[in-house]
Design a protein around this motif. Structure first.
Motif, PDB file in Angstrom:
ATOM      1  N   THR A  54       0.834  -1.208   0.000  1.00  0.00           N
ATOM      2  CA  THR A  54       0.000   0.000   0.000  1.00  0.00           C
ATOM      3  C   THR A  54       0.867   1.257   0.000  1.00  0.00           C
ATOM      4  N   ALA A  55       1.920   1.256   0.819  1.00  0.00           N
ATOM      5  CA  ALA A  55       2.822   2.418   0.889  1.00  0.00           C
ATOM      6  C   ALA A  55       3.512   2.653  -0.446  1.00  0.00           C
ATOM      7  N   ARG A  56       3.946   1.594  -1.098  1.00  0.00           N
ATOM      8  CA  ARG A  56       4.618   1.729  -2.397  1.00  0.00           C
ATOM      9  C   ARG A  56       3.663   2.244  -3.466  1.00  0.00           C
ATOM     10  N   GLU A  57       2.438   1.758  -3.427  1.00  0.00           N
ATOM     11  CA  GLU A  57       1.423   2.235  -4.387  1.00  0.00           C
ATOM     12  C   GLU A  57       1.101   3.706  -4.133  1.00  0.00           C
ATOM     13  N   ASP A  58       0.974   4.076  -2.842  1.00  0.00           N
ATOM     14  CA  ASP A  58       0.687   5.475  -2.490  1.00  0.00           C
ATOM     15  C   ASP A  58       1.836   6.389  -2.908  1.00  0.00           C
ATOM     16  N   LEU A  59       3.065   5.893  -2.782  1.00  0.00           N
ATOM     17  CA  LEU A  59       4.232   6.684  -3.176  1.00  0.00           C
ATOM     18  C   LEU A  59       4.240   6.930  -4.680  1.00  0.00           C
ATOM     19  N   ALA A  60       3.949   5.877  -5.430  1.00  0.00           N
ATOM     20  CA  ALA A  60       3.924   6.019  -6.893  1.00  0.00           C
ATOM     21  C   ALA A  60       2.845   7.025  -7.312  1.00  0.00           C
ATOM     22  N   ALA A  61       1.676   6.952  -6.666  1.00  0.00           N
ATOM     23  CA  ALA A  61       0.585   7.882  -6.995  1.00  0.00           C
ATOM     24  C   ALA A  61       0.954   9.311  -6.608  1.00  0.00           C
ATOM     25  N   ALA A  62       1.557   9.504  -5.438  1.00  0.00           N
ATOM     26  CA  ALA A  62       1.940  10.847  -4.981  1.00  0.00           C
ATOM     27  C   ALA A  62       2.984  11.464  -5.901  1.00  0.00           C
ATOM     28  N   LYS A  63       3.925  10.660  -6.363  1.00  0.00           N
ATOM     29  CA  LYS A  63       4.945  11.170  -7.300  1.00  0.00           C
ATOM     30  C   LYS A  63       4.313  11.581  -8.625  1.00  0.00           C
ATOM     31  N   GLU A  64       3.343  10.797  -9.048  1.00  0.00           N
ATOM     32  CA  GLU A  64       2.660  11.106 -10.320  1.00  0.00           C
ATOM     33  C   GLU A  64       1.891  12.419 -10.208  1.00  0.00           C
ATOM     34  N   PHE A  65       1.192  12.591  -9.073  1.00  0.00           N
ATOM     35  CA  PHE A  65       0.427  13.827  -8.880  1.00  0.00           C
ATOM     36  C   PHE A  65       1.349  15.027  -8.664  1.00  0.00           C
ATOM     37  N   ALA A  66       2.511  14.776  -8.072  1.00  0.00           N
ATOM     38  CA  ALA A  66       3.450  15.866  -7.782  1.00  0.00           C
ATOM     39  C   ALA A  66       3.950  16.525  -9.055  1.00  0.00           C
ATOM     40  N   ALA A  67       3.973  15.760 -10.137  1.00  0.00           N
ATOM     41  CA  ALA A  67       4.413  16.332 -11.420  1.00  0.00           C
ATOM     42  C   ALA A  67       3.456  17.415 -11.890  1.00  0.00           C
ATOM     43  N   GLU A  68       2.199  17.331 -11.456  1.00  0.00           N
ATOM     44  CA  GLU A  68       1.193  18.317 -11.857  1.00  0.00           C
ATOM     45  C   GLU A  68       0.876  19.304 -10.732  1.00  0.00           C
ATOM     46  N   ASP A  69       1.026  18.827  -9.471  1.00  0.00           N
ATOM     47  CA  ASP A  69       0.679  19.678  -8.324  1.00  0.00           C
ATOM     48  C   ASP A  69       1.769  19.534  -7.257  1.00  0.00           C
ATOM     49  N   ALA A  70       2.516  20.590  -7.007  1.00  0.00           N
ATOM     50  CA  ALA A  70       3.668  20.549  -6.105  1.00  0.00           C
ATOM     51  C   ALA A  70       3.284  20.182  -4.666  1.00  0.00           C
ATOM     52  N   THR A  71       2.027  20.361  -4.293  1.00  0.00           N
ATOM     53  CA  THR A  71       1.620  20.048  -2.916  1.00  0.00           C
ATOM     54  C   THR A  71       1.740  18.548  -2.603  1.00  0.00           C
ATOM     55  N   PHE A  72       1.766  17.722  -3.647  1.00  0.00           N
ATOM     56  CA  PHE A  72       1.894  16.282  -3.437  1.00  0.00           C
ATOM     57  C   PHE A  72       3.346  15.863  -3.194  1.00  0.00           C
ATOM     58  N   ALA A  73       4.292  16.740  -3.441  1.00  0.00           N
ATOM     59  CA  ALA A  73       5.712  16.418  -3.264  1.00  0.00           C
ATOM     60  C   ALA A  73       6.017  16.113  -1.793  1.00  0.00           C
ATOM     61  N   ALA A  74       5.463  16.925  -0.891  1.00  0.00           N
ATOM     62  CA  ALA A  74       5.697  16.710   0.540  1.00  0.00           C
ATOM     63  C   ALA A  74       5.110  15.376   0.984  1.00  0.00           C
ATOM     64  N   GLU A  75       3.934  15.034   0.468  1.00  0.00           N
ATOM     65  CA  GLU A  75       3.313  13.751   0.814  1.00  0.00           C
ATOM     66  C   GLU A  75       4.164  12.587   0.317  1.00  0.00           C
ATOM     67  N   ALA A  76       4.735  12.756  -0.884  1.00  0.00           N
ATOM     68  CA  ALA A  76       5.608  11.717  -1.446  1.00  0.00           C
ATOM     69  C   ALA A  76       6.837  11.516  -0.558  1.00  0.00           C
ATOM     70  N   GLU A  77       7.387  12.591  -0.053  1.00  0.00           N
ATOM     71  CA  GLU A  77       8.561  12.492   0.828  1.00  0.00           C
ATOM     72  C   GLU A  77       8.215  11.782   2.138  1.00  0.00           C
ATOM     73  N   GLU A  78       7.051  12.105   2.679  1.00  0.00           N
ATOM     74  CA  GLU A  78       6.611  11.504   3.941  1.00  0.00           C
ATOM     75  C   GLU A  78       6.408   9.994   3.778  1.00  0.00           C
ATOM     76  N   ILE A  79       5.800   9.597   2.670  1.00  0.00           N
ATOM     77  CA  ILE A  79       5.574   8.166   2.410  1.00  0.00           C
ATOM     78  C   ILE A  79       6.906   7.457   2.191  1.00  0.00           C
ATOM     79  N   ALA A  80       7.787   8.084   1.427  1.00  0.00           N
ATOM     80  CA  ALA A  80       9.104   7.488   1.133  1.00  0.00           C
ATOM     81  C   ALA A  80       9.900   7.278   2.420  1.00  0.00           C
ATOM     82  N   ALA A  81       9.730   8.178   3.389  1.00  0.00           N
ATOM     83  CA  ALA A  81      10.463   8.069   4.657  1.00  0.00           C
ATOM     84  C   ALA A  81       9.960   6.895   5.492  1.00  0.00           C
ATOM     85  N   ARG A  82       8.691   6.500   5.286  1.00  0.00           N
ATOM     86  CA  ARG A  82       8.112   5.404   6.070  1.00  0.00           C
ATOM     87  C   ARG A  82       8.488   4.026   5.532  1.00  0.00           C
TER      88      ARG A  82
END
Length: 356
Positions: A54-82
């Motif tokens: 689930t964490a890996r899937e959420d990370l992939a989705a957050a990275k994809e959204f971050a390319a269009e919306d920078a607010t998802f970048a922080a979420e991607a970092e938080e998931i990657a840290a876990r």
């Protein structure tokens, strides 16, 4: 562990779930207990795999959204840290388990150097383990004992059982207790107030569920006698106590605490099986140059695993450099501090050897 092996564990868990849902399986309590224990053992692995996926899937989705919306970048970092912590957790769960961790145990406590003082300390150790068992809701039963003159024990055998099947049963907590326990205190027999050092030995075996060691009846000498209470007084008018001698090894096991000779014989045979199983496994481990801890077979003070210092109210476990000043509480059954230290050290050692 590779993905194929992990997939096999997930499939085994799903299959066990189906079997345990079948009412027919529960007609055989022994089989149901075994399946239930294995299911409980695999369930944390299945949960950890799900959390990691689930964490890996959420990370992939957050990275994809971050390319269009920078607010998802922080979420991607938080998931990657876990994710590393989740990976470590799964690695720990996949480490080879001690196959007896869910087992009940047979424990023997023997007095050693120190005469009556050692026998009194053996009694203190027995009470400590009985109180620890009581705190955990386990059933403890003294199978046989030889009293000393001052109320201690020259030797005592006790069975400790959990009341329900568990992945981490009695053995998982008490398996590191085997060895020599040293006591430093002013003995009851000391008139000058001097501190003495003496020792008692603890041997512990997993109680076998499925008999793996076959015992040839011709190898046994079975004697019956009358049970005796404190001071040697007879507490039974019939020869209900049983002593079994295993002739090839010289092991002697006796049981006198059950009401009938048949019950005492069955209990004594169970203890003998546990001891022979432990010997067979030690021999196999030695042949394979296995680095598993071996228990001390002689009550020699130089082979101590733990020291109980009454003057300082201190307990020290020499294998893991554990030290605490709550000896009074430990002797009252509060053993979790030192046992947790031993379990943690064992887990870290297995992790290190796995990664190495």
């Amino acid at each position: 562990m590779d993905s194929t092996s992990l997939k096999g564990l997930l499939e085994e868990h799903a299959d066990l779930e189906k079997q345990l849902a079948d009412p027919g399986v529960h007609a055989d309590q022994g089989r149901a207990r075994k399946l239930g224990r294995r299911y409980a053992e695999l369930s944390p692995i299945v949960k950890a795999v799900g959390e990691l996926e689930t964490a890996r899937e959420d990370l992939a989705a957050a990275k994809e959204f971050a390319a269009e919306d920078a607010t998802f970048a922080a979420e991607a970092e938080e998931i990657a840290a876990r994710i590393p912590a989740l990976e470590t957790k799964l690695t720990e769960l996949l480490l080879p388990r001690d196959p007896y961790d869910g087992s009940d145990v047979v424990m023997e406590i023997k007095s050693g150097e120190g005469g009556e003082e050692s026998a009194l300390f053996a009694g203190d150790l027995l009470r400590m383990y009985l109180r620890y068992a009581e705190r955990h809701g386990w059933k403890a039963e003294v199978l046989d004992s030889t009293d000393s003159d001052l109320g201690g024990f020259k030797d005592v055998t006790v069975s400790i059982k959990s009341k329900a099947a568990a992945v981490d049963g009695v053995w998982s907590r008490l398996k590191f207790e085997g060895g020599v326990h040293r006591v430093q205190r002013v003995p009851a027999t000391e008139s000058q107030g001097r501190i003495h050092t003496s020792a008692s030995g603890v041997l512990i075996y997993p109680e076998p569920e499925d008999v793996e060691v076959e015992i040839d009846p011709n190898d046994l000498r079975i004697d019956v006698f009358r049970s005796s209470g404190p001071g040697g007084q007879s507490v039974n008018t019939t020869d209900s106590a049983v002593r079994i001698t295993h002739l090839p090894t010289g092991i002697v096991v006796s049981c006198q605490n059950e009401k009938s000779q048949i019950q005492n014989r069955a209990r004594a045979l169970l203890v003998l099986q546990a001891r022979l199983q432990a010997i067979a496994e030690e021999e196999a481990a030695a042949k394979a140059s296995d680095a598993r801890r071996s228990q001390v077979r002689t009550v020699d003070r130089s082979e101590r695993i733990r020291t109980y210092n009454f003057a300082e109210n201190r307990i020290a476990d020499h294998r893991v450099n554990y030290k605490a000043y709550n000896l009074d509480q430990v002797l009252d059954g509060d053993l979790d501090g030192v046992l947790d230290a031993l379990v943690t050290a064992d887990r870290e050692e297995r992790l290190a050897s796995h990664s190495g």
